[in-house]
Design a protein around this motif. Structure first.
Motif, PDB file in Angstrom:
ATOM      1  N   CYS A 169       8.215  -3.830   2.709  1.00 17.64           N
ATOM      2  CA  CYS A 169       9.075  -3.986   1.497  1.00 17.64           C
ATOM      3  C   CYS A 169      10.542  -3.485   1.596  1.00 17.64           C
ATOM      4  O   CYS A 169      11.160  -3.344   2.788  1.00 17.64           O
ATOM      5  CB  CYS A 169       8.706  -2.992   0.593  1.00 17.64           C
ATOM      6  N   ASP A 170      11.434  -4.338   0.725  1.00 11.44           N
ATOM      7  CA  ASP A 170      12.832  -3.782   0.384  1.00 11.44           C
ATOM      8  C   ASP A 170      13.102  -2.558  -0.502  1.00 11.44           C
ATOM      9  O   ASP A 170      12.050  -2.331  -1.155  1.00 11.44           O
ATOM     10  CB  ASP A 170      13.596  -4.892  -0.109  1.00 11.44           C
ATOM     11  N   TYR A 171      13.809  -1.788  -0.222  1.00  8.99           N
ATOM     12  CA  TYR A 171      13.915  -0.718  -1.154  1.00  8.99           C
ATOM     13  C   TYR A 171      15.595  -0.508  -1.295  1.00  8.99           C
ATOM     14  O   TYR A 171      16.333  -0.785  -0.206  1.00  8.99           O
ATOM     15  CB  TYR A 171      13.310   0.494  -0.691  1.00  8.99           C
ATOM     16  N   ARG A 172      16.094   0.221  -2.518  1.00  8.96           N
ATOM     17  CA  ARG A 172      17.369   0.345  -2.607  1.00  8.96           C
ATOM     18  C   ARG A 172      17.726   1.738  -2.897  1.00  8.96           C
ATOM     19  O   ARG A 172      16.877   2.604  -3.386  1.00  8.96           O
ATOM     20  CB  ARG A 172      17.607  -0.312  -4.234  1.00  8.96           C
ATOM     21  N   ALA A 290      -3.656  -0.663   5.927  1.00  8.16           N
ATOM     22  CA  ALA A 290      -2.245  -1.620   6.007  1.00  8.16           C
ATOM     23  C   ALA A 290      -2.342  -2.708   4.845  1.00  8.16           C
ATOM     24  O   ALA A 290      -1.419  -2.683   4.396  1.00  8.16           O
ATOM     25  CB  ALA A 290      -2.617  -2.390   7.325  1.00  8.16           C
ATOM     26  N   GLU A 291      -3.806  -3.210   4.484  1.00  9.87           N
ATOM     27  CA  GLU A 291      -3.634  -4.187   3.552  1.00  9.87           C
ATOM     28  C   GLU A 291      -3.503  -3.474   2.078  1.00  9.87           C
ATOM     29  O   GLU A 291      -2.797  -3.999   1.323  1.00  9.87           O
ATOM     30  CB  GLU A 291      -5.263  -4.818   3.540  1.00  9.87           C
ATOM     31  N   TYR A 292      -3.973  -2.243   2.145  1.00 10.84           N
ATOM     32  CA  TYR A 292      -3.855  -1.445   0.858  1.00 10.84           C
ATOM     33  C   TYR A 292      -2.370  -0.982   0.593  1.00 10.84           C
ATOM     34  O   TYR A 292      -1.644  -1.216  -0.481  1.00 10.84           O
ATOM     35  CB  TYR A 292      -4.529  -0.201   0.866  1.00 10.84           C
ATOM     36  N   CYS A 296       0.181  -1.922  -2.379  1.00 10.33           N
ATOM     37  CA  CYS A 296       0.889  -1.032  -3.380  1.00 10.33           C
ATOM     38  C   CYS A 296       2.490  -1.440  -3.124  1.00 10.33           C
ATOM     39  O   CYS A 296       3.133  -1.396  -4.217  1.00 10.33           O
ATOM     40  CB  CYS A 296       0.689   0.344  -2.342  1.00 10.33           C
ATOM     41  N   ALA A 297       3.042  -1.815  -1.895  1.00 12.33           N
ATOM     42  CA  ALA A 297       4.286  -2.088  -1.947  1.00 12.33           C
ATOM     43  C   ALA A 297       4.894  -3.327  -2.771  1.00 12.33           C
ATOM     44  O   ALA A 297       5.790  -3.336  -3.572  1.00 12.33           O
ATOM     45  CB  ALA A 297       4.823  -2.524  -0.550  1.00 12.33           C
ATOM     46  N   GLU A 298       3.929  -4.506  -2.787  1.00 11.89           N
ATOM     47  CA  GLU A 298       4.221  -5.509  -3.738  1.00 11.89           C
ATOM     48  C   GLU A 298       4.224  -5.309  -5.258  1.00 11.89           C
ATOM     49  O   GLU A 298       4.750  -5.746  -6.193  1.00 11.89           O
ATOM     50  CB  GLU A 298       3.037  -6.570  -3.526  1.00 11.89           C
ATOM     51  N   ASN A 300       4.949  -2.656  -6.566  1.00 17.42           N
ATOM     52  CA  ASN A 300       5.697  -1.537  -6.805  1.00 17.42           C
ATOM     53  C   ASN A 300       7.187  -2.241  -6.571  1.00 17.42           C
ATOM     54  O   ASN A 300       8.362  -1.539  -6.298  1.00 17.42           O
ATOM     55  CB  ASN A 300       5.730  -0.343  -6.603  1.00 17.42           C
ATOM     56  N   HIS A 301       7.116  -3.423  -6.204  1.00 20.51           N
ATOM     57  CA  HIS A 301       8.382  -4.091  -5.963  1.00 20.51           C
ATOM     58  C   HIS A 301       9.824  -3.702  -6.677  1.00 20.51           C
ATOM     59  O   HIS A 301      10.776  -3.286  -6.225  1.00 20.51           O
ATOM     60  CB  HIS A 301       8.541  -5.786  -6.001  1.00 20.51           C
ATOM     61  N   ALA A 302       9.582  -3.790  -8.160  1.00 23.36           N
ATOM     62  CA  ALA A 302      10.650  -3.386  -8.994  1.00 23.36           C
ATOM     63  C   ALA A 302      10.918  -1.807  -8.779  1.00 23.36           C
ATOM     64  O   ALA A 302      12.068  -1.356  -8.871  1.00 23.36           O
ATOM     65  CB  ALA A 302      10.437  -3.574 -10.446  1.00 23.36           C
ATOM     66  N   PHE A 303      10.155  -1.061  -8.738  1.00 20.20           N
ATOM     67  CA  PHE A 303      10.208   0.336  -8.715  1.00 20.20           C
ATOM     68  C   PHE A 303      10.883   0.779  -7.324  1.00 20.20           C
ATOM     69  O   PHE A 303      11.959   1.509  -7.325  1.00 20.20           O
ATOM     70  CB  PHE A 303       8.770   0.942  -8.732  1.00 20.20           C
TER      71      PHE A 303
END
Length: 314
Positions: A169-172, A290-292, A296-298, A300-303
């Protein structure tokens, strides 16, 4: 040591199991504790394996412990592949028609492991109660080759190794303060207004990744009066209302005690990478976790980007 001529049937799996634990821990006492045996048993197993192979597998010293010889290094790769194959066989044969079980160890950066992975994986165990999960959330890298973790989540993509790797994921990160801090200081309406304000940040020479050294680039001439190797410690410092700090949105965003400062002007974008050894892909419990985590990351992309303040669960 004289080379032996042996067949695979003459090798003892228990000897190889002891060899693997010593290779990973470099200490016979630690290997013994992990295996639930005494030190003499470990030593005896290693000697038996060396005699069977006709090769010295470890060099021993007080300073470095048990260090693999070139022959030991060669055996390690084969032994780990055999271990994974054996685990996969047991999982597929004895687990047919039964619930998945076993242990999975996730190594993660401290903040992400504590504030995202742990809450999410708690829900995973509602579905798979027979899979135990260790979340090792630490401010440094873990070694998959030494089996310190089965799955690693890191700030940097590994440049070598037999790994299955993907961008998780990306995170900010944004600049945060308490309302009390902002009320007690002159208004901050632009980047220039940050000059003279105290910041907390990382200890530069102890940061485990250059990806963490963003404060000076984002806020030139920032006065970092409090520094820590821990992002959770920095978060706690900001909560005291005496300093500003750049924190991950997934950590600070949900906390109503904190507010964003210049969110459109001060932000850092980073990535997390997830990877595990190729031989562990044979184990369904590893790929399942790993799939889970990827799902979860997908979700929570906006979060993770600070566009939402609440974490989502399935």
């Amino acid at each position: 040591m004289q080379k032996a001529h042996i067949t695979p049937g003459q090798l003892n799996w228990d000897d190889l199991k002891h060899f693997l634990e010593v290779a990973r821990s470099r200490k016979a006492t630690v290997a013994a504790a992990r295996l639930g045996v005494d030190y003499t048993t470990v030593s005896r197993r290693i000697r038996a394996l060396e005699q069977a192979l006709g090769a010295l597998l470890f060099e021993k010293s007080r300073g470095t412990g048990f260090v693999l010889t070139p022959e030991g290094q060669r055996l390690l790769g084969f032994a780990e592949t055999f271990e994974s194959t054996l685990q996969a066989a047991c999982e597929q044969v004895s687990g047919a028609g039964l619930s998945l079980s076993g242990n999975v160890r996730i190594g993660s950066t401290e903040g992400f492991g504590s504030f995202f992975v742990t809450p999410q994986i708690s829900r995973f165990q509602q579905r798979y109660p027979d899979i135990s999960v260790d979340v090792v959330a630490v401010p440094h890298f873990l070694s998959l080759s030494k089996r310190e973790a089965d799955i690693a989540i890191s700030l940097e993509r590994p440049t070598s190794g037999p790994y299955i790797c993907s961008r998780l994921c990306d995170y900010r990160l944004r600049l945060y303060a308490t309302p009390a801090y902002l009320a007690a200081h002159r208004p901050i309406n632009a980047l220039a207004d940050l000059e003279g304000h105290p910041f907390c940040g990382y200890v530069d020479d102890l940061a485990f990744s250059p990806q963490l050294l963003y404060l000076d680039r984002v806020v030139p001439r920032a006065a970092s009066r409090l520094r820590s190797t821990s992002v959770i410690a920095q978060y706690q410092a900001v909560l005291q209302g005496e300093t500003l700090g750049i924190l991950p949105c997934f950590l600070a965003g949900p906390d109503e005690r904190l507010v964003e400062v210049l969110p459109e002007q001060v932000e850092v974008l980073r990535q997390f990478w997830m990877y595990y050894r190729e031989d562990l892909a044979k184990l369904r419990r590893i790929t399942l976790v790993a799939e889970y985590l990827r799902a979860c990351a997908e979700r929570n992309h906006a979060f993770l980007l600070g566009e939402e303040r609440s974490m989502r669960f399935d």
